[in-house]
Design a protein around this motif. Structure first.
Motif, PDB file in Angstrom:
ATOM      1  N   VAL A 449       0.844  -1.194   0.000  1.00 31.88           N
ATOM      2  CA  VAL A 449       0.000   0.000   0.000  1.00 31.88           C
ATOM      3  C   VAL A 449       0.881   1.247   0.000  1.00 31.88           C
ATOM      4  CG1 VAL A 449      -1.744   1.274   1.278  1.00 31.88           C
ATOM      5  CG2 VAL A 449      -1.819  -1.225   1.224  1.00 31.88           C
ATOM      6  N   GLY A 450       0.482   2.215  -0.805  1.00 28.37           N
ATOM      7  CA  GLY A 450       1.224   3.464  -0.870  1.00 28.37           C
ATOM      8  C   GLY A 450       2.375   3.459  -1.847  1.00 28.37           C
ATOM      9  N   ARG A 451       2.588   2.338  -2.528  1.00 27.89           N
ATOM     10  CA  ARG A 451       3.745   2.251  -3.417  1.00 27.89           C
ATOM     11  C   ARG A 451       3.649   3.220  -4.592  1.00 27.89           C
ATOM     12  NH1 ARG A 451       3.435  -1.249  -7.925  1.00 27.89           N
ATOM     13  NH2 ARG A 451       1.299  -1.892  -8.388  1.00 27.89           N
ATOM     14  N   CYS A 452       2.425   3.560  -4.997  1.00 26.51           N
ATOM     15  CA  CYS A 452       2.263   4.465  -6.143  1.00 26.51           C
ATOM     16  C   CYS A 452       2.674   5.896  -5.797  1.00 26.51           C
ATOM     17  CB  CYS A 452       0.823   4.444  -6.646  1.00 26.51           C
ATOM     18  SG  CYS A 452       0.301   2.831  -7.302  1.00 26.51           S
ATOM     19  N   GLY A 457       5.531   4.003  -8.242  1.00 25.83           N
ATOM     20  CA  GLY A 457       5.751   2.562  -8.193  1.00 25.83           C
ATOM     21  C   GLY A 457       6.650   2.045  -9.287  1.00 25.83           C
ATOM     22  N   GLY A 458       7.411   2.937  -9.930  1.00 33.15           N
ATOM     23  CA  GLY A 458       8.268   2.522 -11.036  1.00 33.15           C
ATOM     24  C   GLY A 458       7.503   2.250 -12.317  1.00 33.15           C
ATOM     25  N   ASN A 474      -2.690   0.903  -6.391  1.00 35.07           N
ATOM     26  CA  ASN A 474      -2.471   0.424  -5.029  1.00 35.07           C
ATOM     27  C   ASN A 474      -3.213  -0.869  -4.749  1.00 35.07           C
ATOM     28  OD1 ASN A 474      -0.704   2.397  -4.021  1.00 35.07           O
ATOM     29  ND2 ASN A 474      -2.387   3.835  -3.727  1.00 35.07           N
ATOM     30  N   GLU A 475      -4.142  -1.231  -5.623  1.00 38.43           N
ATOM     31  CA  GLU A 475      -4.832  -2.502  -5.456  1.00 38.43           C
ATOM     32  C   GLU A 475      -3.932  -3.677  -5.807  1.00 38.43           C
ATOM     33  OE1 GLU A 475      -8.320  -2.292  -7.820  1.00 38.43           O
ATOM     34  OE2 GLU A 475      -9.264  -0.705  -6.625  1.00 38.43           O
ATOM     35  N   LYS A 481       0.516  -2.387 -14.572  1.00 32.05           N
ATOM     36  CA  LYS A 481      -0.476  -2.869 -15.523  1.00 32.05           C
ATOM     37  C   LYS A 481      -1.143  -1.683 -16.189  1.00 32.05           C
ATOM     38  CE  LYS A 481      -4.629  -5.740 -15.891  1.00 32.05           C
ATOM     39  NZ  LYS A 481      -5.624  -6.558 -15.130  1.00 32.05           N
ATOM     40  N   CYS A 482      -1.099  -1.679 -17.516  1.00 32.81           N
ATOM     41  CA  CYS A 482      -1.728  -0.587 -18.248  1.00 32.81           C
ATOM     42  C   CYS A 482      -3.230  -0.589 -17.992  1.00 32.81           C
ATOM     43  CB  CYS A 482      -1.465  -0.730 -19.747  1.00 32.81           C
ATOM     44  SG  CYS A 482       0.275  -0.457 -20.211  1.00 32.81           S
TER      45      CYS A 482
END
Length: 609
Positions: A449-452, A457-458, A474-475, A481-482
């Motif tokens: 969670v919060g990686r974006c 998130g790269g 974040n899901e 994923k595009c």
């Protein structure tokens, strides 16, 4: 000359028949002077001098120098034991340019610690920086034989495992003495307390270390308890003793004065530790050495109490801990100190003053702030060292050059390189609570969670006309994923899907399709047509309106007919009701034909009865 040491690994590379190399591991006894590189290694070439093999004289007298040539390895000087102090050998080797000293034992025996003598000159204690070690006679003979055969012998000095480093806290002990009249050793010890006090207190206050001071005492043999020597050197009837500071029983302070002051310092630490301020011991020892020196005849209990008061400590508790030095009974504090002198496990007995014990292993080397701090820092588990262990004068930051060969995000400068006391490690970082995962060398990516929020998130992200589209969600625990309407790997980019070209939508009759960024728009031919996206169909706006009004007219006409019908029914029922009422009234005055028949019939029926 000293007790057993904690061994370090010494690796020797000696070429037997070319081109093979032989790698052997030997143990040694680290000298109690110089500066061992705890936590590190040193690589050099072994040289055995052609003259002055015991290194008891300056090598300049023989025209010898051991400074390495440009681009060459450092020189580790091999010398023989005997004829002079170990410190003299180390000093002469250092001044000749050697980077380390190997002293070959002259007898087959267990290795001992090369200690500093009581009468050694100050230059041997304060200025020797090269590491030294005593090696076994057999190893020394092997080195000499290889050198005589013309072999090039390389040695790797390895201190990385000299001290245990199991966790993120270091436990260390300082075995010391309150006596300040023991010559160069006492001067060195007081200088160390002054220099190391601030570092020790910071480490203790922040929970990085757990420190405890200790003091060596011994007991007087029972047969000599009543002798003048024992009574002047011991307390508690010969149970706890210390040597006379001046080695003169008739003048100055006695050994029992030293024992009492040692006991006060131990009790002060115990009381300070109970109040969760163990670092006050360093302040007391520092201030006591300045305010209560032996040479000024101030080495007294009263002077000690003055120092205690200035630190705001409870004198009554300390006095109670000290007890009665004249009592013919055990003192529990000093009894515990004597028990602690006996070695347990790898530590060995404590026989040399001063002695540092780090993580239950005796430190060997110069009693110097930088050298001791290096030893303490080597006791931390990798990546848990405090910042002071990674300062420039203690450790070189390997992450500064080529990022240590670890992963680096050039956009944000997030790196997997972590500088530790023993060298860098490549470990994916945690940034603002977001953990990166990967091998740490070539790849790390944000996860959870919060990686974006961290560098998206790269994943790929782009904004057009005020609309932002991202391949990070974040899901998803990780990966890219595009989103719908795009295609690609989600990392290097996402390409718009042309829904019109691929005929995914707007397939109905009269439908027209226009591709947009990430979506599409469908239309219908003519201005009177409306596209219904849910059903992928077009309907006529006009037709929809006519049907609606026709339906309304039907409703109006229906309502009209219903009203007329209801009115007709109403009028009919009202007229029928009025007719029946009029007929009933008229029947009262003139019988009707059907009424007579009915009356006659009723009469006949009654007669029959």
């Amino acid at each position: 000359m000293g007790g057993r040491s904690s061994p370090a690994g010494w690796r020797r590379r000696a070429p037997p028949p070319p081109p093979l190399l032989l790698l052997l591991v030997y143990e040694c006894a680290i000298g109690n002077f110089g500066m061992p590189q705890y936590g590190g290694t040193m690589h050099g070439v072994v040289v055995y001098p052609k003259a002055n093999t015991k290194a008891c004289k300056p090598f300049a007298d023989f025209g010898l120098s051991f400074n390495p040539k440009a681009g060459g390895l450092p020189v580790f000087l091999l010398v023989d034991r005997g004829d002079c102090y170990f410190t003299t050998k180390g000093w002469n080797a250092q001044t000749a340019g050697a980077a380390a000293v190997l002293v070959a034992d002259d007898r087959a025996e267990p290795l001992i610690t090369m200690d500093t003598p009581e009468s050694s000159g100050k230059e041997h204690l304060e200025n020797i920086t090269v590491p030294s070690a005593l090696v076994s006679k057999r190893f020394g003979d092997d080195l000499k034989t290889a050198l005589e055969n013309g072999d090039m012998v390389n040695v790797l000095l390895d201190w990385r495992e000299s001290l245990p480093h199991p966790d993120e806290r270091v436990e260390y002990e300082f075995w010391t003495n309150s006596n300040d009249e023991c010559g160069a050793k006492c001067d060195m010890q007081m200088s160390f307390v002054r220099d190391f006090r601030g570092v020790a207190q910071v480490l203790e206050q922040r929970g990085y270390t757990q420190f405890a001071p200790h003091y060596i005492t011994w007991y007087c043999p029972e047969a000599f308890v009543l002798s003048a020597q024992c009574r002047s050197q011991c307390i508690n009837h010969g149970r706890y003793c210390a040597p006379d500071p001046e080695q003169d029983f008739t003048t100055g302070y006695d050994g029992k004065d030293v024992v009492v002051q040692n006991l006060i310092q131990i009790c002060l630490f115990k009381v300070a530790n109970e109040s969760r301020k163990p670092w006050l011991w360093w302040d007391y020892v520092h201030d006591f050495a300045i305010r209560c020196p032996m040479k000024e005849k101030k080495y007294t209990t009263d002077c000690a109490h003055g120092v205690i008061k200035s630190l705001g400590m409870d004198i009554d508790k300390i006095t109670q801990c000290v007890g009665d030095p004249d009592a013919d009974e055990d003192n529990p504090v000093l009894k515990a100190e004597q028990d602690a002198q006996i070695g347990h496990g790898a530590r060995g007995d404590v026989t040399i003053l001063p002695t540092f014990v780090v993580n239950n292993r005796q430190y060997r080397g110069k009693l110097d702030k930088r050298a001791v701090l290096r030893a303490i820092c080597s006791g931390f588990e990798e990546t848990t060292e405090p910042d002071i262990c990674l300062t420039q004068d203690i450790q070189t930051n390997q992450c500064l050059e080529n990022n240590g060969g670890c992963w680096l995000d050039k956009n944000t400068n997030f790196t997997a390189c972590k500088d530790t006391f023993r060298g860098r490690v490549c470990e994916c970082p945690v940034v603002n609570g977001v953990k990166f995962v990967g091998d740490g060398y070539t790849h790390c990516e944000a996860s959870g969670v919060g990686r974006c929020q961290i560098n998206n998130g790269g994943c790929w992200k782009e904004t057009r006309n005020g609309k932002s589209v991202s391949a990070c969600s974040n899901e998803q625990a990780k990966g890219c994923k595009c989103p719908q309407g795009f295609k690609g790997d989600g990392v290097h980019g996402c390409e718009d899907v042309d829904e019109c070209k691929e005929r995914l939508f707007c397939q109905c009759k009269d439908c027209s399709c226009e591709n947009t960024w990430g979506s599409y728009e469908c239309g219908c031919g003519g201005s009177n047509m409306l596209y219904m996206r849910e059903h992928d169909t077009c309907i006529s706006k006009v037709a929809t309106s006519s049907v609606g009004w026709g339906f309304m007219w039907v409703i109006f006409f229906g309502l009209g007919f219903a009203g007329v019908g209801a009115y007709a029914v109403y009028k009919y029922r009202l007229r029928s009701y009025m007719d029946s009422e009029i007929r009933a009234i008229m029947a009262q005055y003139m019988p009707l034909e059907n009424q007579e028949t009915s009356s006659h019939q009723r009469h006949v029926d009654h007669a029959d009865i």
